[in-house]
Design an enzyme around this catalytic site. Sequence first.
Site, PDB file in Angstrom:
ATOM      1  CE  LYS A  22      -1.591   1.548   4.098  1.00 43.44           C
ATOM      2  NZ  LYS A  22      -1.407   2.951   4.532  1.00 43.44           N
ATOM      3  CG  ASN A  23       2.262   2.799   3.567  1.00 32.86           C
ATOM      4  OD1 ASN A  23       1.117   3.177   3.302  1.00 32.86           O
ATOM      5  ND2 ASN A  23       2.661   2.528   4.794  1.00 32.86           N
ATOM      6  CB  CYS A 118      -4.513  11.092  11.639  1.00 35.50           C
ATOM      7  SG  CYS A 118      -2.973  10.236  11.877  1.00 35.50           S
ATOM      8  NE  ARG A 123       0.921  10.299  10.158  1.00 33.54           N
ATOM      9  CZ  ARG A 123       0.429   9.394   9.334  1.00 33.54           C
ATOM     10  NH1 ARG A 123      -0.789   8.937   9.503  1.00 33.54           N
ATOM     11  NH2 ARG A 123       1.151   8.940   8.337  1.00 33.54           N
ATOM     12  CG  ASP A 309       3.255   1.321   9.516  1.00 30.89           C
ATOM     13  OD1 ASP A 309       2.896   2.178  10.345  1.00 30.89           O
ATOM     14  OD2 ASP A 309       3.524   1.613   8.325  1.00 30.89           O
ATOM     15  NE  ARG A 401      -7.106   4.912   5.429  1.00 24.83           N
ATOM     16  CZ  ARG A 401      -6.699   6.091   5.859  1.00 24.83           C
ATOM     17  NH1 ARG A 401      -7.203   6.581   6.967  1.00 24.83           N
ATOM     18  NH2 ARG A 401      -5.800   6.779   5.188  1.00 24.83           N
TER      19      ARG A 401
HETATM   20  C1  EPZ Z   1       4.602   6.717   6.373  1.00 25.47           C
HETATM   21  O1  EPZ Z   1       3.911   7.838   6.915  1.00 25.47           O
HETATM   22  C2  EPZ Z   1       3.576   5.622   6.238  1.00 25.47           C
HETATM   23  N1  EPZ Z   1       2.493   6.079   5.356  1.00 25.47           N
HETATM   24  C3  EPZ Z   1       3.030   5.263   7.608  1.00 25.47           C
HETATM   25  O2  EPZ Z   1       2.167   4.169   7.436  1.00 25.47           O
HETATM   26  C4  EPZ Z   1       4.200   4.834   8.510  1.00 25.47           C
HETATM   27  O3  EPZ Z   1       3.709   4.581   9.801  1.00 25.47           O
HETATM   28  C5  EPZ Z   1       5.242   5.940   8.560  1.00 25.47           C
HETATM   29  O4  EPZ Z   1       5.664   6.291   7.205  1.00 25.47           O
HETATM   30  C6  EPZ Z   1       6.486   5.579   9.360  1.00 25.47           C
HETATM   31  O5  EPZ Z   1       7.062   4.416   8.820  1.00 25.47           O
HETATM   32  C7  EPZ Z   1       2.661   6.058   4.040  1.00 25.47           C
HETATM   33  O6  EPZ Z   1       3.700   5.668   3.517  1.00 25.47           O
HETATM   34  C8  EPZ Z   1       1.512   6.485   3.207  1.00 25.47           C
HETATM   35  P1  EPZ Z   1       6.874   9.944   8.450  1.00 25.47           P
HETATM   36  P2  EPZ Z   1       4.579   9.273   6.896  1.00 25.47           P
HETATM   37  O7  EPZ Z   1       6.876  11.219   7.696  1.00 25.47           O
HETATM   38  O8  EPZ Z   1       5.393   9.419   5.673  1.00 25.47           O
HETATM   39  C9  EPZ Z   1       6.874  13.303  11.887  1.00 25.47           C
HETATM   40  C10 EPZ Z   1       0.249   2.801   7.938  1.00 25.47           C
HETATM   41  O9  EPZ Z   1      -0.315   2.265   8.918  1.00 25.47           O
HETATM   42  N2  EPZ Z   1       6.880  14.299  10.785  1.00 25.47           N
HETATM   43  O10 EPZ Z   1       8.022   9.013   8.299  1.00 25.47           O
HETATM   44  O11 EPZ Z   1       3.509  10.261   7.164  1.00 25.47           O
HETATM   45  C11 EPZ Z   1       5.595  12.486  11.966  1.00 25.47           C
HETATM   46  O12 EPZ Z   1       4.587  13.168  12.654  1.00 25.47           O
HETATM   47  C12 EPZ Z   1       0.911   4.131   8.092  1.00 25.47           C
HETATM   48  O13 EPZ Z   1       0.294   2.287   6.815  1.00 25.47           O
HETATM   49  C13 EPZ Z   1       7.010  15.633  11.090  1.00 25.47           C
HETATM   50  O14 EPZ Z   1       7.087  16.038  12.237  1.00 25.47           O
HETATM   51  O15 EPZ Z   1       5.521   9.161   8.177  1.00 25.47           O
HETATM   52  C14 EPZ Z   1       6.087  11.226  12.624  1.00 25.47           C
HETATM   53  O16 EPZ Z   1       6.114  11.414  14.004  1.00 25.47           O
HETATM   54  C15 EPZ Z   1       0.442   5.045   9.124  1.00 25.47           C
HETATM   55  N3  EPZ Z   1       7.022  16.526  10.040  1.00 25.47           N
HETATM   56  C16 EPZ Z   1       7.507  11.050  12.100  1.00 25.47           C
HETATM   57  O17 EPZ Z   1       7.885  12.350  11.621  1.00 25.47           O
HETATM   58  C17 EPZ Z   1       6.942  16.112   8.756  1.00 25.47           C
HETATM   59  O18 EPZ Z   1       6.958  16.975   7.838  1.00 25.47           O
HETATM   60  C18 EPZ Z   1       7.690  10.067  10.961  1.00 25.47           C
HETATM   61  O19 EPZ Z   1       6.685  10.288   9.989  1.00 25.47           O
HETATM   62  C19 EPZ Z   1       6.822  14.741   8.459  1.00 25.47           C
HETATM   63  C20 EPZ Z   1       6.798  13.840   9.507  1.00 25.47           C
END
Ligand code: EPZ
Length: 423
Positions: A22-23, A118, A123, A309, A401
Amino acid sequence: MDQIIVTGNGPLSGQIPIAGAKNACLTLMPATLLSEEPLTLTNAPRLSDIRTMTTLLQSLGAEVQALQDGQVLAMSSHDLTSTRADYDIVRKMRASILVLGPLLARFGHAEVSLPGGCSIGARPVDLHLKAFEAMGAELDLRDGYVHAKAPAGGLQGGIVKFPFVSVGATENALMAATLAKGTTVLKNAAREPEIVDLAQCLRKMGAQIDGEGTSEITIQGVDRLGGATHRVVTDRIELGTYMLAPAICGGEVECLGGRIDLVAAFCEKLDAAGISVEETPSGLKVARKNRRVSAVDVTTEPFPGFPTDLQAQMMALLCTAEGTSVLEEKIFENRFMHAPELARMGAKIEVHGGTAKVTGVEKLRGAPVMATDLRASVSLILAGLAAEGDTIVSRVYHLDRGYEHVVRKLSGVGAKIERVKEQ
Ligand code: EPZ
């Protein structure tokens, strides 16, 4: 609304096919916006998030056809009509922000609604925006939208140093940099297999990328990208989830398409808990060695560490382990929403901030429980496989999802599970 009823009924045996990720698919789909020529994805998973991304791309004027029962996505962004991603779609799925980089790089401007918080955390998307600024973009946040504008000659290559690892920000910056003028270096980049998959697809489209899978990715911008056909990498989270099914209720299951390199850190923890994982010609075979699993401590980290995840699903396993396990969630600030639901099934869990202490019990008991997010919902199903009596999981739209045919896949290995309309 539908519910899923699981009745714990002992050991499982057989094979479960694992779908495309998915991701990975959610970042490969927006890559179509970078080119006038067609991009075709094979091995796409059939999920509601993929349908949401389809709707978003179509709202921009892209053609997206789901062929072969949805496993092939034939896309073309030849005649785009809009560079604005509306709140109505973005609010349904945070990955919508991934259209910003490609639109900005190809058209020099884009407006994308800011995704809200969320259930698993705030996030924010500040890292995405800082990366575009490092490429010369001007950003204005107003009316709940990011209004982004590239300099007159288009985005400029630059050095982007992420203060911490972000999967989405790395993907967005990587896509944008493929069409920027000159060289872009992404430092402290995410190393997830989904990033490697995206880079491989972009390279087929003509992008010049080096270093994906390491923490420094270098992109030499090109004037235009062409078309490509690309097979979506195996879903390592779906893989890990189904590997936990025989781990939690006994038996032996082969996950078809599974690859150890996608789940190495997870497999180390399974081994420590007493679960055997064997590579076969067609995937990974998982079996439980002892009557009860042993407690293990788990800390979530960016790849190649233990994935956030799979934290909820691992917690479901550890609820019946011998001894006490400590789970530390380091990626999201609010990702233990499954703990009170598991407690309704008799689990002993104490949560303090980002740490959960799980003391294993001999047996879980079925109960009505509620899914709060995608991975939490599947952890409740796994717990239900190991519980005495019926577990009724409501709000299963979360599950749709990210897991295709969950009832078919689990009943195929002998689980007692059905989907019913809510009474
Ligand atoms: C991706 O989310 C995945 N989603 C998530 O999958 C997964 O949990 C996550 O990566 C971590 O592996 C998709 O790929 C669509 P991040 P993403 O940016 O890219 C903070 C699932 O269940 N952050 O690596 O949104 C954020 O809040 C899901 O399939 C900022 O502060 O994750 C988090 O604490 C849910 N500012 C951390 O960084 C930013 O601009 C890592 O988030 C971006 C992120």
